[in-house]
Write an enzyme that holds these catalytic residues in place. Structure first.
Site, PDB file in Angstrom:
ATOM      1  N   HIS A   1       0.834  -1.206   0.000  1.00  0.00           N
ATOM      2  CA  HIS A   1       0.000   0.000   0.000  1.00  0.00           C
ATOM      3  C   HIS A   1       0.865   1.250   0.000  1.00  0.00           C
ATOM      4  CE1 HIS A   1      -3.263  -2.766   1.099  1.00  0.00           C
ATOM      5  NE2 HIS A   1      -4.077  -1.804   0.709  1.00  0.00           N
TER       6      HIS A   1
ATOM      7  N   LYS B   1      -0.798   4.972   4.688  1.00  0.00           N
ATOM      8  CA  LYS B   1      -1.726   4.045   5.348  1.00  0.00           C
ATOM      9  C   LYS B   1      -1.375   3.896   6.823  1.00  0.00           C
ATOM     10  CE  LYS B   1      -3.945  -0.433   4.766  1.00  0.00           C
ATOM     11  NZ  LYS B   1      -5.260   0.147   5.068  1.00  0.00           N
TER      12      LYS B   1
HETATM   13  N1  LIG Z   1     -12.559  -0.657   2.013  1.00  0.00           N
HETATM   14  C1  LIG Z   1     -11.853  -0.228   0.975  1.00  0.00           C
HETATM   15  O1  LIG Z   1     -12.019  -0.665  -0.162  1.00  0.00           O
HETATM   16  C2  LIG Z   1     -10.852   0.868   1.204  1.00  0.00           C
HETATM   17  C3  LIG Z   1     -10.166   1.451   0.151  1.00  0.00           C
HETATM   18  C4  LIG Z   1      -9.278   2.466   0.403  1.00  0.00           C
HETATM   19  C5  LIG Z   1      -9.097   2.894   1.707  1.00  0.00           C
HETATM   20  N2  LIG Z   1      -9.763   2.292   2.708  1.00  0.00           N
HETATM   21  C6  LIG Z   1      -9.695   2.751   4.087  1.00  0.00           C
HETATM   22  O2  LIG Z   1     -10.450   3.947   4.162  1.00  0.00           O
HETATM   23  C7  LIG Z   1      -9.883   4.810   5.139  1.00  0.00           C
HETATM   24  C8  LIG Z   1      -9.584   6.160   4.503  1.00  0.00           C
HETATM   25  O3  LIG Z   1      -8.586   6.014   3.531  1.00  0.00           O
HETATM   26  P1  LIG Z   1      -8.020   7.261   2.699  1.00  0.00           P
HETATM   27  O4  LIG Z   1      -6.923   6.743   1.869  1.00  0.00           O
HETATM   28  O5  LIG Z   1      -9.144   7.981   2.058  1.00  0.00           O
HETATM   29  O6  LIG Z   1      -7.421   8.160   3.889  1.00  0.00           O
HETATM   30  P2  LIG Z   1      -7.215   9.730   3.940  1.00  0.00           P
HETATM   31  O7  LIG Z   1      -6.223   9.980   5.022  1.00  0.00           O
HETATM   32  O8  LIG Z   1      -6.940  10.273   2.583  1.00  0.00           O
HETATM   33  O9  LIG Z   1      -8.641  10.285   4.400  1.00  0.00           O
HETATM   34  C9  LIG Z   1      -9.165  10.144   5.671  1.00  0.00           C
HETATM   35  C10 LIG Z   1     -10.048  11.361   5.951  1.00  0.00           C
HETATM   36  O10 LIG Z   1     -10.718  11.151   7.188  1.00  0.00           O
HETATM   37  C11 LIG Z   1     -10.805  12.396   7.821  1.00  0.00           C
HETATM   38  N3  LIG Z   1     -11.049  12.235   9.248  1.00  0.00           N
HETATM   39  C12 LIG Z   1     -10.158  11.924  10.228  1.00  0.00           C
HETATM   40  N4  LIG Z   1     -10.773  11.936  11.418  1.00  0.00           N
HETATM   41  C13 LIG Z   1     -12.066  12.254  11.181  1.00  0.00           C
HETATM   42  C14 LIG Z   1     -13.196  12.452  12.022  1.00  0.00           C
HETATM   43  N5  LIG Z   1     -13.106  12.325  13.343  1.00  0.00           N
HETATM   44  N6  LIG Z   1     -14.367  12.781  11.445  1.00  0.00           N
HETATM   45  C15 LIG Z   1     -14.460  12.925  10.125  1.00  0.00           C
HETATM   46  N7  LIG Z   1     -13.421  12.771   9.263  1.00  0.00           N
HETATM   47  C16 LIG Z   1     -12.250  12.447   9.808  1.00  0.00           C
HETATM   48  C17 LIG Z   1      -9.475  13.089   7.526  1.00  0.00           C
HETATM   49  O11 LIG Z   1      -9.604  14.496   7.679  1.00  0.00           O
HETATM   50  C18 LIG Z   1      -9.242  12.675   6.077  1.00  0.00           C
HETATM   51  O12 LIG Z   1      -9.784  13.635   5.191  1.00  0.00           O
HETATM   52  C19 LIG Z   1      -8.653   4.069   5.672  1.00  0.00           C
HETATM   53  O13 LIG Z   1      -9.015   3.359   6.844  1.00  0.00           O
HETATM   54  C20 LIG Z   1      -8.330   3.077   4.593  1.00  0.00           C
HETATM   55  O14 LIG Z   1      -7.671   1.933   5.074  1.00  0.00           O
HETATM   56  C21 LIG Z   1     -10.636   1.292   2.486  1.00  0.00           C
HETATM   57  O1  LIG Z   2      -5.608   2.725   0.994  1.00  0.00           O
HETATM   58  C1  LIG Z   2      -5.915   1.946   1.919  1.00  0.00           C
HETATM   59  O2  LIG Z   2      -5.681   2.189   3.112  1.00  0.00           O
HETATM   60  C2  LIG Z   2      -6.610   0.700   1.584  1.00  0.00           C
HETATM   61  N1  LIG Z   2      -6.971  -0.081   2.550  1.00  0.00           N
HETATM   62  C3  LIG Z   2      -7.703  -1.272   2.398  1.00  0.00           C
HETATM   63  C4  LIG Z   2      -7.146  -2.348   3.296  1.00  0.00           C
HETATM   64  O3  LIG Z   2      -6.646  -2.056   4.403  1.00  0.00           O
HETATM   65  O4  LIG Z   2      -7.236  -3.509   2.932  1.00  0.00           O
HETATM   66  C5  LIG Z   2      -7.858  -1.782   0.999  1.00  0.00           C
HETATM   67  C6  LIG Z   2      -7.741  -0.818  -0.078  1.00  0.00           C
HETATM   68  C7  LIG Z   2      -6.906   0.396   0.183  1.00  0.00           C
END
Ligand SMILES: NC(=O)c1ccc[n+]([C@@H]2O[C@H](COP(=O)([O-])OP(=O)(O)OC[C@H]3O[C@@H](n4cnc5c(N)ncnc54)[C@H](O)[C@@H]3O)[C@@H](O)[C@H]2O)c1
Ligand SMILES: O=C(O)C1=N[C@H](C(=O)O)CCC1
Length: 267
Positions: free
Chosen positions: A156, A160
């Protein structure tokens, strides 16, 4: 015609949240009614730098947001400690959570599962919304019956927060459902440098790589006598996750318990 679904997004300025704002506003039967941000309380989204020109309120306080805007669904894309709290607060306010935020432990999942069941309310936690990643996990689960020696390498971007990734954990948990626990590698192996053999779940080794330039990638490598099998998935951008987020928002309206993993709603 599809029934309208009103939605709040938590984390709208983030890499995933900003994609989700775009997806929701471009989907005819989805209506974005508010966002929950870590700052900008009381502003309108259109007045927040780099956000689309939408006349919807920004809240910092999730319970107040739910009480005042009564959404059907919360999409949470924030960070591990926040996602768990938002999920509970949503259920307490009769809002169905779709959680993409990763970093949930087995104990968190158990507690949240009980809460959703008590409230008879749908909730979805999806460690990975990319359909290809869900297939990669399922294929790995299938193959593990025949090639039970397995190492997972997840890669990643370096922003992260959680390791291993939610996807790697979910992959190992799916494999654990069909494979006996087993000690992998040499019985006498020892790490001369701590962490060299990665993390371990039920004998499965998980290695986490964090580098700028990466998005989200995983390889599941299985070894057998004279052969290896590699099942690999790459997300090149965050748009790859949006069809899965959309699917989850629609599905969460039709369940009354917590669903962990998109594989449970993909037909
Ligand atoms: N399930 C999936 O397919 C998938 C894909 C990508 C990322 N993710 C997960 O999604 C999450 C976000 O990833 P990202 O890359 O967008 O991160 P990022 O750091 O770009 O964005 C996170 C956002 O959350 C905000 N935030 C933090 N605390 C907060 C609060 N108390 N209230 C509201 N907003 C708040 C931050 O200001 C930031 O804008 C991570 O946990 C990541 O692992 C999951
Ligand atoms: O960008 C991240 O953070 C992502 N998190 C997910 C994970 O923890 O598996 C999957 C996709 C991107």
């Amino acid at each position: 015609m599809n029934k309208e679904i009103s939605i709040v997004i938590a984390g709208p300025r983030g890499k995933m949240g900003s994609e989700a704002v775009r997806m929701v506003t471009e989907t005819p039967h989805f209506k974005l009614v508010a966002v929950i941000d870590s700052r900008n309380e009381g502003m309108k989204l259109k007045d927040v730098a780099d956000m689309p020109a939408l006349d919807i309120p920004v809240y910092e306080d999730a319970p107040r947001c739910f009480s005042e805007t009564h959404p059907d669904v919360l999409i949470d894309l924030t960070k591990p400690d926040v996602g768990k709290v938002h999920l509970e607060q949503a259920l307490e306010h009769n809002v169905r959570p779709v959680i993409g935020t990763t970093g949930f432990s087995d104990a968190d999942l158990e507690r949240l599962k009980n809460l959703a069941t008590e409230r008879e309310l749908g909730a979805i936690i999806a460690p990975n919304f990319a359909v290809g990643a869900v297939l990669m996990m399922k294929f790995a689960q299938m193959a593990s019956r025949y090639l039970p020696d397995i190492e997972i390498i997840e890669k990643h971007h370096d922003q992260k927060l959680d390791a291993p990734s939610g996807t790697a954990l979910k992959t190992a948990q799916l494999i654990r459902e069909v494979r006996e626990s087993k000690q992998q590698g040499h019985p006498d192996e020892k790490e001369d440098l701590k962490g060299a053999r990665g993390a371990e779940l039920d004998g499965i080794r998980i290695h986490s790589i964090r580098l700028p330039g990466l998005v989200a990638h995983q390889e599941v490598i299985m070894g057998g006598e004279g052969q290896t099998l590699t099942i690999k998935h790459d997300s090149m951008n965050r748009a790859s996750f949006m069809p899965g987020v959309k699917l989850a928002v629609e599905a969460v309206m039709n369940v009354d318990h917590l669903v962990y993993g998109l594989e449970n709603i993909i037909e």
